[in-house]
Design a protein around this motif. Structure first.
Motif, PDB file in Angstrom:
ATOM      1  N   PRO A 178     -56.524  14.078   7.002  1.00  0.00           N
ATOM      2  CA  PRO A 178     -56.255  12.921   7.856  1.00  0.00           C
ATOM      3  C   PRO A 178     -57.129  12.997   9.106  1.00  0.00           C
ATOM      4  O   PRO A 178     -57.414  14.112   9.546  1.00  0.00           O
ATOM      5  N   PRO A 179     -57.555  11.898   9.671  1.00  0.00           N
ATOM      6  CA  PRO A 179     -57.206  10.526   9.296  1.00  0.00           C
ATOM      7  C   PRO A 179     -58.079   9.930   8.190  1.00  0.00           C
ATOM      8  O   PRO A 179     -57.968   8.738   7.939  1.00  0.00           O
ATOM      9  N   PHE A 180     -58.932  10.734   7.541  1.00  0.00           N
ATOM     10  CA  PHE A 180     -59.758  10.174   6.465  1.00  0.00           C
ATOM     11  C   PHE A 180     -58.989  10.053   5.160  1.00  0.00           C
ATOM     12  O   PHE A 180     -59.247   9.170   4.357  1.00  0.00           O
ATOM     13  N   TYR A 181     -58.080  10.968   4.956  1.00  0.00           N
ATOM     14  CA  TYR A 181     -57.229  10.932   3.767  1.00  0.00           C
ATOM     15  C   TYR A 181     -55.775  11.018   4.182  1.00  0.00           C
ATOM     16  O   TYR A 181     -55.453  11.586   5.228  1.00  0.00           O
ATOM     17  N   PHE A 182     -54.901  10.468   3.382  1.00  0.00           N
ATOM     18  CA  PHE A 182     -53.470  10.734   3.543  1.00  0.00           C
ATOM     19  C   PHE A 182     -53.166  11.992   2.744  1.00  0.00           C
ATOM     20  O   PHE A 182     -53.846  12.284   1.763  1.00  0.00           O
ATOM     21  N   ILE A 183     -52.141  12.701   3.162  1.00  0.00           N
ATOM     22  CA  ILE A 183     -51.781  13.867   2.364  1.00  0.00           C
ATOM     23  C   ILE A 183     -50.285  13.893   2.054  1.00  0.00           C
ATOM     24  O   ILE A 183     -49.467  13.350   2.785  1.00  0.00           O
ATOM     25  N   VAL A 184     -49.975  14.512   0.931  1.00  0.00           N
ATOM     26  CA  VAL A 184     -48.597  14.749   0.532  1.00  0.00           C
ATOM     27  C   VAL A 184     -48.484  16.226   0.179  1.00  0.00           C
ATOM     28  O   VAL A 184     -49.349  16.759  -0.512  1.00  0.00           O
ATOM     29  N   ASN A 243     -59.132   8.882  -9.969  1.00  0.00           N
ATOM     30  CA  ASN A 243     -60.105   9.958  -9.760  1.00  0.00           C
ATOM     31  C   ASN A 243     -60.424  10.187  -8.293  1.00  0.00           C
ATOM     32  O   ASN A 243     -61.013  11.196  -7.925  1.00  0.00           O
ATOM     33  N   ASN A 244     -60.044   9.228  -7.444  1.00  0.00           N
ATOM     34  CA  ASN A 244     -60.317   9.386  -6.012  1.00  0.00           C
ATOM     35  C   ASN A 244     -59.332  10.323  -5.337  1.00  0.00           C
ATOM     36  O   ASN A 244     -59.584  10.815  -4.246  1.00  0.00           O
ATOM     37  N   ALA A 245     -58.201  10.536  -5.986  1.00  0.00           N
ATOM     38  CA  ALA A 245     -57.211  11.437  -5.391  1.00  0.00           C
ATOM     39  C   ALA A 245     -57.555  12.874  -5.731  1.00  0.00           C
ATOM     40  O   ALA A 245     -58.158  13.157  -6.755  1.00  0.00           O
ATOM     41  N   ILE A 246     -57.179  13.763  -4.810  1.00  0.00           N
ATOM     42  CA  ILE A 246     -57.447  15.186  -5.027  1.00  0.00           C
ATOM     43  C   ILE A 246     -56.107  15.907  -5.072  1.00  0.00           C
ATOM     44  O   ILE A 246     -55.297  15.771  -4.159  1.00  0.00           O
ATOM     45  N   CYS A 291     -48.323  22.298  -3.808  1.00  0.00           N
ATOM     46  CA  CYS A 291     -49.479  21.562  -4.266  1.00  0.00           C
ATOM     47  C   CYS A 291     -49.706  20.417  -3.308  1.00  0.00           C
ATOM     48  O   CYS A 291     -48.787  19.803  -2.804  1.00  0.00           O
ATOM     49  N   LEU A 292     -50.966  20.254  -2.934  1.00  0.00           N
ATOM     50  CA  LEU A 292     -51.326  19.322  -1.879  1.00  0.00           C
ATOM     51  C   LEU A 292     -52.091  18.155  -2.492  1.00  0.00           C
ATOM     52  O   LEU A 292     -53.049  18.354  -3.232  1.00  0.00           O
ATOM     53  N   ILE A 293     -51.646  16.951  -2.179  1.00  0.00           N
ATOM     54  CA  ILE A 293     -52.310  15.765  -2.706  1.00  0.00           C
ATOM     55  C   ILE A 293     -53.029  15.062  -1.563  1.00  0.00           C
ATOM     56  O   ILE A 293     -52.431  14.808  -0.525  1.00  0.00           O
ATOM     57  N   LYS A 294     -54.306  14.794  -1.755  1.00  0.00           N
ATOM     58  CA  LYS A 294     -55.069  14.039  -0.760  1.00  0.00           C
ATOM     59  C   LYS A 294     -55.458  12.717  -1.412  1.00  0.00           C
ATOM     60  O   LYS A 294     -55.949  12.713  -2.533  1.00  0.00           O
ATOM     61  N   TYR A 295     -55.263  11.632  -0.699  1.00  0.00           N
ATOM     62  CA  TYR A 295     -55.566  10.335  -1.320  1.00  0.00           C
ATOM     63  C   TYR A 295     -55.868   9.299  -0.248  1.00  0.00           C
ATOM     64  O   TYR A 295     -55.523   9.469   0.926  1.00  0.00           O
ATOM     65  N   LYS A 296     -56.490   8.219  -0.679  1.00  0.00           N
ATOM     66  CA  LYS A 296     -56.733   7.112   0.229  1.00  0.00           C
ATOM     67  C   LYS A 296     -55.842   5.934  -0.130  1.00  0.00           C
ATOM     68  O   LYS A 296     -55.188   5.347   0.714  1.00  0.00           O
ATOM     69  N   GLU A 320     -53.312   4.900  -3.524  1.00  0.00           N
ATOM     70  CA  GLU A 320     -52.852   5.198  -4.877  1.00  0.00           C
ATOM     71  C   GLU A 320     -51.639   4.328  -5.199  1.00  0.00           C
ATOM     72  O   GLU A 320     -50.564   4.509  -4.645  1.00  0.00           O
ATOM     73  N   GLN A 321     -51.849   3.389  -6.092  1.00  0.00           N
ATOM     74  CA  GLN A 321     -50.764   2.489  -6.476  1.00  0.00           C
ATOM     75  C   GLN A 321     -49.575   3.251  -7.059  1.00  0.00           C
ATOM     76  O   GLN A 321     -48.432   2.941  -6.801  1.00  0.00           O
ATOM     77  N   ASN A 322     -49.894   4.280  -7.850  1.00  0.00           N
ATOM     78  CA  ASN A 322     -48.845   4.943  -8.627  1.00  0.00           C
ATOM     79  C   ASN A 322     -48.175   6.119  -7.939  1.00  0.00           C
ATOM     80  O   ASN A 322     -47.336   6.783  -8.526  1.00  0.00           O
ATOM     81  N   LEU A 323     -48.593   6.398  -6.706  1.00  0.00           N
ATOM     82  CA  LEU A 323     -48.178   7.665  -6.101  1.00  0.00           C
ATOM     83  C   LEU A 323     -46.663   7.804  -5.981  1.00  0.00           C
ATOM     84  O   LEU A 323     -46.060   8.757  -6.480  1.00  0.00           O
ATOM     85  N   SER A 324     -46.062   6.824  -5.326  1.00  0.00           N
ATOM     86  CA  SER A 324     -44.636   6.890  -5.055  1.00  0.00           C
ATOM     87  C   SER A 324     -43.846   7.014  -6.359  1.00  0.00           C
ATOM     88  O   SER A 324     -42.964   7.859  -6.511  1.00  0.00           O
ATOM     89  N   GLN A 325     -44.242   6.176  -7.296  1.00  0.00           N
ATOM     90  CA  GLN A 325     -43.600   6.151  -8.614  1.00  0.00           C
ATOM     91  C   GLN A 325     -43.763   7.504  -9.324  1.00  0.00           C
ATOM     92  O   GLN A 325     -42.816   8.017  -9.925  1.00  0.00           O
ATOM     93  N   THR A 326     -44.950   8.072  -9.226  1.00  0.00           N
ATOM     94  CA  THR A 326     -45.213   9.362  -9.870  1.00  0.00           C
ATOM     95  C   THR A 326     -44.348  10.467  -9.274  1.00  0.00           C
ATOM     96  O   THR A 326     -43.761  11.275 -10.000  1.00  0.00           O
ATOM     97  N   LEU A 327     -44.277  10.494  -7.945  1.00  0.00           N
ATOM     98  CA  LEU A 327     -43.485  11.528  -7.287  1.00  0.00           C
ATOM     99  C   LEU A 327     -42.006  11.388  -7.628  1.00  0.00           C
ATOM    100  O   LEU A 327     -41.295  12.366  -7.843  1.00  0.00           O
ATOM    101  N   LYS A 328     -41.546  10.134  -7.700  1.00  0.00           N
ATOM    102  CA  LYS A 328     -40.154   9.904  -8.095  1.00  0.00           C
ATOM    103  C   LYS A 328     -39.915  10.413  -9.505  1.00  0.00           C
ATOM    104  O   LYS A 328     -38.871  10.998  -9.796  1.00  0.00           O
ATOM    105  N   ALA A 329     -40.904  10.172 -10.363  1.00  0.00           N
ATOM    106  CA  ALA A 329     -40.769  10.620 -11.748  1.00  0.00           C
ATOM    107  C   ALA A 329     -40.658  12.141 -11.819  1.00  0.00           C
ATOM    108  O   ALA A 329     -39.900  12.685 -12.624  1.00  0.00           O
ATOM    109  N   VAL A 330     -41.398  12.828 -10.956  1.00  0.00           N
ATOM    110  CA  VAL A 330     -41.329  14.288 -10.912  1.00  0.00           C
ATOM    111  C   VAL A 330     -39.912  14.725 -10.541  1.00  0.00           C
ATOM    112  O   VAL A 330     -39.302  15.573 -11.208  1.00  0.00           O
ATOM    113  N   LEU A 331     -39.397  14.120  -9.473  1.00  0.00           N
ATOM    114  CA  LEU A 331     -38.051  14.487  -9.019  1.00  0.00           C
ATOM    115  C   LEU A 331     -37.008  14.193 -10.098  1.00  0.00           C
ATOM    116  O   LEU A 331     -36.090  14.975 -10.333  1.00  0.00           O
ATOM    117  N   ASP A 332     -37.175  13.051 -10.765  1.00  0.00           N
ATOM    118  CA  ASP A 332     -36.253  12.684 -11.849  1.00  0.00           C
ATOM    119  C   ASP A 332     -36.279  13.721 -12.959  1.00  0.00           C
ATOM    120  O   ASP A 332     -35.255  14.173 -13.441  1.00  0.00           O
TER     121      ASP A 332
END
Ligand code: ADP
Ligand code: ZN
Ligand code: ZN
Length: 803
Positions: free
Chosen positions: A704-710, A739-742, A762-767, A769-781
């Protein structure tokens, strides 16, 4: 049909949605969205929040609401919406989002009890457990949980003679005071006065008082003022001449203090230029975010005050956030001094009851301004005109537990709803904020000059390696020592700052380098001089100080690093005449201690104020002319991409403590890495250069501030489990993002083990990502079941702690 949608207080994935309940006719107009209710849920009675009231439900055979818990909604429609937003943006459950917005006093604990379903049943209970129900229908869970007969209770529950119930324990009592008022007109009181018997002297005094002062008065005050007994007042109440009633009072933490009234100062040109666009945004109800970038002592607070004044004139309300650490009486005084009783204060020093009182003042609209730490961002105002965040770069604005929200994001979200400005103030804005201001996303307002036109203090950087080479083994460089002596002679004050964050006093073997670590967490134990113990700051493990090295048996094992106590001792030896006031967690843990120590220092009862982070901010005393930083680089080497930024901010803040008034100030920074840009540039107080240099680093490393991180952290007692789960998660996420996410990792966390639980991340860097929130929820589920069985997966959407 009248139906309420309720979010129930059960923290699981399956219950993270509304459940419909019938509203019994008797509460038809009572139950409203934002209220808490007790509802049946399976066999239990639990708490929930009503989010909607409607006429229809698709569910058949609805259960009824058992009872309401509030008389008025505790969450406004806006806050209900905000709760959904929080849940979506921090990936928490809705119930957690609602709860975080309310004062802790609301979080009634559930008392778990066993209830005998019918008196007749007592005859058929096994004789061992019969005595429990002899006197009462219920026994508390605690009473039987450790009892050997627990299985008998279980059998009885299966057979249906007893059941487990959940009781919401009594909520906090409002503090009430008895008031006495006249029950008739003055004329009737005068008439009655004449009719009183001659010897009823005291009663006559009381009645005469009310004829003179025809208004309610607090019972205790009345008794004290007239020197009469309660019985006297009682008999007048019996005669129907007076009435009594209870009035709710607030436990005002600043009750016994008066604040000298201050008036708006004529603004400087710079201040005017900053105030104008803020006023305009207030006036025209335009939602804007401003960055008020001003060096320490440039008059930012006056800009806040005059912006709030505009808001109050429009009949609206203001939220002011300050970091907990600088929520000092000095700060409170400036707001109370200007706006008096309209100011409510929320900070962690208040008891749950006091916080609740302040919250209720806000809710009832009796306070128009709230000054508080992070959670004050949820103040239940209905008509917000401005939100101000002072020292916006402070990491304490981020909550480090669920829901992991950042107050700055919440402020911006609330301001959108209220069409009002947000003002972020700082001398050292966060890189993220400054970058947005430069891009024009936020509007930049600059205060470049200090109020007193004093130059910023002269900063000298001392290379401690040189000192060692020159034979100086003391923790004070020769220059610092010289200046300290000089200030003592001149009777000026010094602040000595010790950066304790990052590393503290640990024990190391001088022969083999062995460091004493916690057996449960991978972190060195901290030496506590006070009780001669080694303590783990993560899990609380304690052990005695070793006399010989467990590794090589050498006797040269001793503690290393400097704590405030050590510095105090050293000062005692070198400058015995100096009066030292030490401020750290040990000397300030008692309520009010923080304030008392500062007060003593301000009144000249100390020559040197020695302390940790907690003295870095807000201090504004005229007689401080020297600031010494004993160890500037302890934070630099933390495994955190913000470590340079944090070092720069801290050094700049500390330096700003000197020479704020007439006397010029000097700053001495001692370091082992004088060549590091964050230390060099802090020495020059050159934020812009620092910003540019740090931005280059962030860009190269995609932070950050070039990438968001999770940050996703997995922990479990078994190392293999942690590694395999984190590996699978990383793979799963990688497959779903662009492919833009790391996706980095899995790797062991910098602190690999806490309390015997292994940690991988595990660290996710992204600018984008449409699917991010949904993907993380899927992991928790997916891992729900493991999570219920001891696995922890924490997802931090904008991490500030990387360890
Ligand atoms: P900051 O919040 O930027 O650190 P402060 O608001 O504490 O700065 O201002 C520093 C000092 O200058 C304070 O003592 C304040 O009362 C004073 N001050 C601020 N604005 C004015 C003004 N317009 N005229 C005179 N004094 C001012
Ligand atoms: Zn050794
Ligand atoms: Zn530990």
């Amino acid at each position: 049909m009248n139906v309420a949608s309720v979010i129930v207080d059960v923290i699981t994935k399956q219950t993270d949605k509304t459940f419909d309940y019938l509203i019994p006719d008797k509460w038809l107009n009572t139950i409203q969205p934002g209220m808490r209710v007790i509802v049946p849920f399976g066999p239990r009675r639990i708490q929930g929040f009503v989010t909607e009231v409607k006429k229809h439900s698709d569910i058949h055979a609805l259960k009824e609401i058992i009872e309401p818990m509030d008389l008025v909604p505790v969450l406004t429609d806006e806050l209900l919406q905000l709760g959904n937003w929080l849940a979506e943006n921090t990936l928490c459950f809705k119930i957690s989002a609602f709860q975080v917005m309310l004062p802790a006093a609301f979080k009634a604990k559930y008392g778990k009890k066993i209830k005998l379903l019918s008196r007749e049943n007592i005859e058929i209970l096994p004789k061992e457990i019969r005595p429990f129900f002899e006197k009462s229908e219920t026994v508390s869970w605690e009473d039987i949980a450790k009892n050997e007969h627990i299985t008998l209770f279980q059998k009885e529950a299966a057979r249906g003679t007893v059941e487990v119930i959940y009781e919401v324990k009594e909520r906090l009592k409002k503090k009430k005071v008895k008031y006495i008022s006249p029950a008739h007109s003055i004329e009737i009181l005068i008439e009655q006065l004449k009719l009183l018997q001659k010897n009823a002297l005291k009663q006559k005094i009381v009645l005469a008082y009310f004829i003179d002062h025809f208004e309610p008065v607090e019972l205790q005050k009345l008794l004290a003022r007239l020197d009469v007994s309660q019985a006297t007042v009682k008999s007048l109440i019996k005669k129907g001449l007076l009435t009594e009633k209870y009035v709710e009072v607030y436990r005002d933490p600043y009750k016994d203090r008066t604040f000298a009234k201050t008036v708006p100062l004529p603004l400087t040109v710079e201040q005017l230029n900053a105030v104008k666009p803020i006023h305009q945004s207030i006036e025209q109800e335009i939602n804007r975010v401003f960055l008020l970038f001003g060096v320490t002592g440039s008059g930012k607070t006056e800009v806040y005050l005059q912006s709030i004044q505009k808001v109050l004139a429009k009949g609206k309300e203001a939220i002011v956030l300050v970091p907990e650490i600088s929520l000092t009486p000095q700060m409170v005084k400036r707001f109370k001094g200007r706006f008096g009783d309209e100011v409510a204060v929320l900070h962690s020093g208040l008891s749950a009851g006091e916080k609740y009182d302040e919250w209720r003042k806000i809710q009832r609209g009796e306070a128009k301004v709230v000054v508080g730490a992070r959670s004050a961002i949820f103040a239940p105002f209905k008509n917000i005109g401005i939100i101000i965040i002072d020292e916006e770069h402070e990491t304490s604005y981020k909550q480090e537990e669920n829901p992991r929200y950042h107050a700055r994001d919440v402020a911006i979200e609330r301001a959108k709803f209220h069409n009002c400005p947000v003002v972020l103030g700082s001398a050292t804005p966060s890189l993220e904020t400054f970058a947005r201001a430069k891009k024009g996303v936020y509007q930049l307002l600059t205060l470049a000059k200090r109020m007193n036109n004093q130059a910023l203090p002269a900063v000298e950087i001392i290379d401690m390696r040189e000192e060692l080479r020159a034979g100086n083994r003391s923790m004070f460089s020769r220059l610092l020592f010289e200046k300290l002596t000089d200030r003592l002679e001149k009777k000026e004050q010094t602040v000595l700052f010790l950066n304790k964050r990052g590393h503290s006093s640990f024990v190391i073997c001088r022969d083999c380098g062995y460091v004493l670590n916690c057996p449960h967490c991978d972190i060195s134990l901290t030496y506590h001089r006070f009780n001669q113990q080694m303590k783990c700051h993560y899990c609380g493990f304690e052990t005695s100080v070793p006399t010989k090295c467990p590794e090589c048996s050498s006797k040269h094992i001793r503690y290393f690093g400097t704590g405030t106590q050590k510095v105090e001792e050293e000062l005692g030896k070198l400058l015995p005449e100096a009066r030292v006031i030490r401020m750290d967690v040990d000397t300030t843990s008692r309520k009010g201690a923080h304030e008392r120590l500062l007060d003593n220092f301000q009144r000249g009862k100390g020559d040197i104020l020695l302390g940790t982070q907690m003295i870095a901010k807000g201090l504004d005393f005229p007689n401080i002319t020297l600031v010494g930083v004993l160890s500037a680089d302890t934070m630099l080497h933390l495994p955190d991409f913000r470590s340079s930024e944090k070092t720069f901010q801290l050094l700049t803040q500390v330096s700003g403590r000197a020479g704020r008034h007439k006397l010029p100030g000097e700053v001495i920074i001692q370091t082992y890495t004088p060549e590091h840009y964050s230390i060099k540039l802090a020495g020059n107080q050159d934020f812009n250069r620092f910003y540019e240099q740090e931005m280059v680093v962030r860009k190269i490393h995609k932070y950050p501030p070039f990438y968001f991180i999770v940050m996703l952290t997995v922990s479990h007692e078994q190392l293999m489990k942690v590694i395999s789960v984190t590996g699978k998660i990383a793979e799963f996420i990688r497959a779903r993002l662009s492919n833009n996410a790391i996706v980095l990792g899995p790797v062991a966390s910098p602190i690999q083990r806490i309390n015997n639980r292994y940690r991988y991340q595990c660290l996710i860097k992204y600018k984008q990502e449409q699917n991010l929130s949904q993907t993380l929820k899927a992991v928790l589920d997916h891992y729900q079941h493991d999570i219920a069985n001891g696995l922890t997966i924490s997802v931090d959407m904008n991490p500030y702690i990387m360890m």
